[in-house]
Motif scaffolding. Structure first.
Motif, short mmCIF file in Angstrom:
data_model
loop_
_atom_site.label_atom_id
_atom_site.label_comp_id
_atom_site.label_asym_id
_atom_site.label_seq_id
_atom_site.Cartn_x
_atom_site.Cartn_y
_atom_site.Cartn_z
N ALA A 1 -0.78 9.63 -4.23
CA ALA A 1 -0.89 8.18 -4.12
C ALA A 1 -2.07 7.65 -4.93
CB ALA A 1 -1.04 7.79 -2.65
N LEU A 2 -3.24 8.23 -4.73
CA LEU A 2 -4.43 7.72 -5.41
C LEU A 2 -4.41 8.04 -6.90
CD1 LEU A 2 -7.22 8.49 -2.78
CD2 LEU A 2 -5.90 6.39 -3.11
N ALA B 1 -6.42 6.49 4.00
CA ALA B 1 -6.08 7.67 3.18
C ALA B 1 -6.41 8.97 3.90
CB ALA B 1 -6.82 7.61 1.84
N TRP C 1 -6.53 0.91 -1.05
CA TRP C 1 -5.76 2.13 -0.86
C TRP C 1 -6.58 3.23 -0.21
CZ3 TRP C 1 -2.20 3.09 -5.71
CH2 TRP C 1 -1.40 1.96 -5.91
N VAL D 1 0.86 -1.18 0.00
CA VAL D 1 0.00 0.00 0.00
C VAL D 1 0.90 1.23 0.00
CG1 VAL D 1 -2.04 -1.00 1.12
CG2 VAL D 1 -0.20 -0.07 2.52
N PRO D 2 0.49 2.31 -0.64
CA PRO D 2 1.36 3.48 -0.75
C PRO D 2 1.66 4.13 0.60
CG PRO D 2 -0.84 3.99 -1.58
CD PRO D 2 -0.79 2.52 -1.36
N TRP D 3 0.72 4.03 1.54
CA TRP D 3 0.88 4.77 2.80
C TRP D 3 2.08 4.30 3.60
CZ3 TRP D 3 -1.94 8.08 0.84
CH2 TRP D 3 -3.16 7.77 0.22
#
Length: 576
Positions: free
Chosen positions: A429-430, A418, A414, A194-196
């Motif tokens: 990111a999104l 967020a 994702w 996940v980007p976070w």
């Protein structure tokens, strides 16, 4: 050849048909099938397989083998080791001690792979589980997979380009980029990407040379995988940066740019300047002035709808040119907008306020106003409204849709957490998600590897730690990327702010095919499923209601989805 494989556990509905499909490997109790000639790396003394291209995170070198202890760590961590230490475009599968079979799709650029499971012979029959990349291959193995799911298609149209786990065909789910799933227990595993996990708070101000180094390493890693490359070069900043990184390539490559009959798609001055600057041949592909057919039958069924159908002839022309050159891969600047933080909102200014205070926020708002061709006062007003009300996670477009299948925005992993990040980095990111349909939505990507090196995992993870407002400093979009490659690109490209447009390819196709579109859509699958507003569409196509550009583009999009649905069902009829 692109990746076309199916991993099957349990009793198949039918035996492997004769022809090019063969058994490639065993993974615990599952069998990997694919086309003859598919390159499969069997690693860790046979405990795991890797299909596709994987690279080391530390050295950027290609990975064709993994030691037994590395595979043991992958099994123990349920894939977390691979997420941390590898990147590229690959599918990995392994079995644990309990004969559970796991599938990992590499983050961001991993080949699209889907899951389905059922019982052979109905209730009480033998169970099978399948993960597959290619719908025709899955069908050749006996899996029917032939019913489009109206609610999923409604969500895809209502929440534009959002690829949630549910795919377009009933009872089929997608293993999303970076996900790990168990073959007999579909669902996202904890170790999935996940980007976070890569956001730095507060963000670190980036050094342009560090960015240039990462981009260069990613492009060169991909470059080393192929003997002959064709780069699709628009002359925009993104594809020009890829060209600059390929400049010292020893093996043959060339660039190609498309030219439309109308000036909105003619980017030759920029592409020529880049090609001359890096010393590479440039082919110029002149497109036919005749509009494409908006209801041309889909050639190959796929699990999800593809890209814009009217680009089909362009797609075919690009593929033909790559074949004529003898290329074994197509490179592009796809995803550069996302990787290089191009945002047309005040979200970066809100980030600046969050981390640095009011003075930085005002400067960032001024920069974003310039990028949006707006004024500082309107940018501040929008920023205040966004601060007070928040900025929504995803746009909504219910234009010309019926309300029959309307539902809340589909869940995407994702979206979880967020809200804990400020809007600029959240949008960075999104903003990666809408890129996915453009990686695999066109037929040339099914026939020849289409590489988007600017979506490489090391680059995106680096970008997640950059202040969102630094990308647009000075009121220049992708300013950090321009600074990183200032010495490598011609001034005409560095100073360019516009993008090529191709509306001239779309609008004549609509006007010349109103009658055919009317019969195709109003008597088609979308209408029968209750997805579209047939009264409003009928009024537009008959001329009773004036059609503006959004109307035309929306109806053309419906035609694409209609063609996809008919290809899946097996009904290719065209109503003239």
């Amino acid at each position: 050849m692109t990746i076309a494989v199916a991993l099957v556990q349990g009793e198949r509905p039918m035996d492997v048909p004769p022809g090019d499909i063969c058994e490639l490997a065993r993974v615990g109790p599952a069998t990997l099938f694919g086309m003859a000639g598919t390159i499969v790396h069997i690693v860790g003394a046979g405990r795991a397989v890797v299909v596709g291209h994987a690279f080391s995170r530390d050295t950027f070198a290609p990975i064709t083998a993994l030691a037994a202890d590395a595979v043991e760590e992958i099994v123990r961590s349920e894939g977390a080791w691979a997420i941390r230490n590898l990147w590229g475009s690959f599918i990995m599968a392994w079995a644990d001690a309990d004969k559970g079979v796991f599938v990992l799709r590499s983050p961001l650029t991993g080949p699209a792979i889907f899951q389905a499971h059922s019982q052979v012979g109905g209730q009480g029959g033998a169970k099978w589980h399948c993960a597959f990349t290619d719908l025709p291959l899955a069908r050749a193995l006996g899996f029917a997979l032939g019913a489009p799911e109206p609610s999923v298609i409604d969500a895809y149209l209502r929440y534009p380009l959002l690829r949630a786990p549910s795919a377009g065909i009933k009872d089929v789910t997608e293993i999303l980029p970076g996900e790990i799933s168990r073959l007999d227990q579909p669902g996202r595993r904890t170790a999935s990407w996940v980007p976070w996990n890569y956001v730095i708070q507060p963000p670190n101000r980036a050094d342009p040379m560090e960015l240039a180094d990462i981009v260069g390493k990613c492009v060169r890693a991909w470059s080393g995988c192929f003997a002959r490359i064709q780069l699709e070069l628009s002359g925009g900043i993104d594809s020009s940066i890829v060209a600059a990184c390929l400049a010292d390539r020893a093996d043959p490559w060339r660039a190609i740019t498309m030219v439309t009959a109308e000036p909105d798609g003619d980017e030759r001055p920029y592409a020529r300047a880049v090609a001359e600057n890096v010393g590479v041949p440039l082919a110029e592909l002149m497109l036919s002035p005749d509009p494409a057919d908006p209801i041309a039958a889909s050639i190959t069924p796929r699990v999800r709808p593809g890209g814009f159908g009217l680009i089909g002839p362009t797609d075919a022309a690009f593929l033909a040119s790559a074949r004529a050159f003898g290329a074994d891969a197509i490179f592009s600047g796809t995803a550069g907008d996302g990787a290089f933080g191009y945002q047309t909102s005040v979200a970066p200014a809100l980030d600046a306020f969050h981390y640095e205070g009011l003075r930085f926020a005002i400067g960032a708002a001024r920069d974003q106003a310039r990028i949006m061709d707006d004024n500082i006062w309107n940018a501040l007003r929008l920023g205040l409204r966004g601060y007070l009300r928040g900025i929504r996670l995803w746009p909504v477009d219910d234009h010309l849709l019926s309300s029959r299948h309307a539902a809340e925005r589909p869940w995407h992993p994702w979206f979880d957490d967020a809200e804990y990040y400020p809007p600029g980095i959240r949008r960075y990111a999104l903003g990666i998600l809408p890129i996915q349909p453009f990686l695999d939505g066109y037929d040339r990507s099914r026939i020849m590897p289409k590489i988007a090196p600017l979506l490489a995992q090391p680059l995106i993870e680096y970008g997640l730690g950059v202040p969102s407002w630094q990308w647009g400093e000075g009121g220049v979009n992708r300013a950090l990327a321009r600074a990183a490659f200032r010495a490598d690109l011609p001034e005409i490209v560095l100073n360019r702010r516009s993008k090529g447009r191709i509306l001239s390819m779309f609008l004549p196709a609509f006007e010349q095919n109103r009658h055919r579109l009317s019969g195709y859509l109003l008597d088609g699958w979308l209408a029968g499923a209750g997805l579209i507003d047939v009264d409003a569409i009928g009024a537009i196509l008959s001329g009773r209601q004036r059609a503006d550009t959004p109307d035309m583009l929306r109806i053309l999009q419906f035609a694409d989805i209609e063609g996809w649905a008919r290809s899946v069902i097996g009904d290719g009829r065209l109503d003239d």
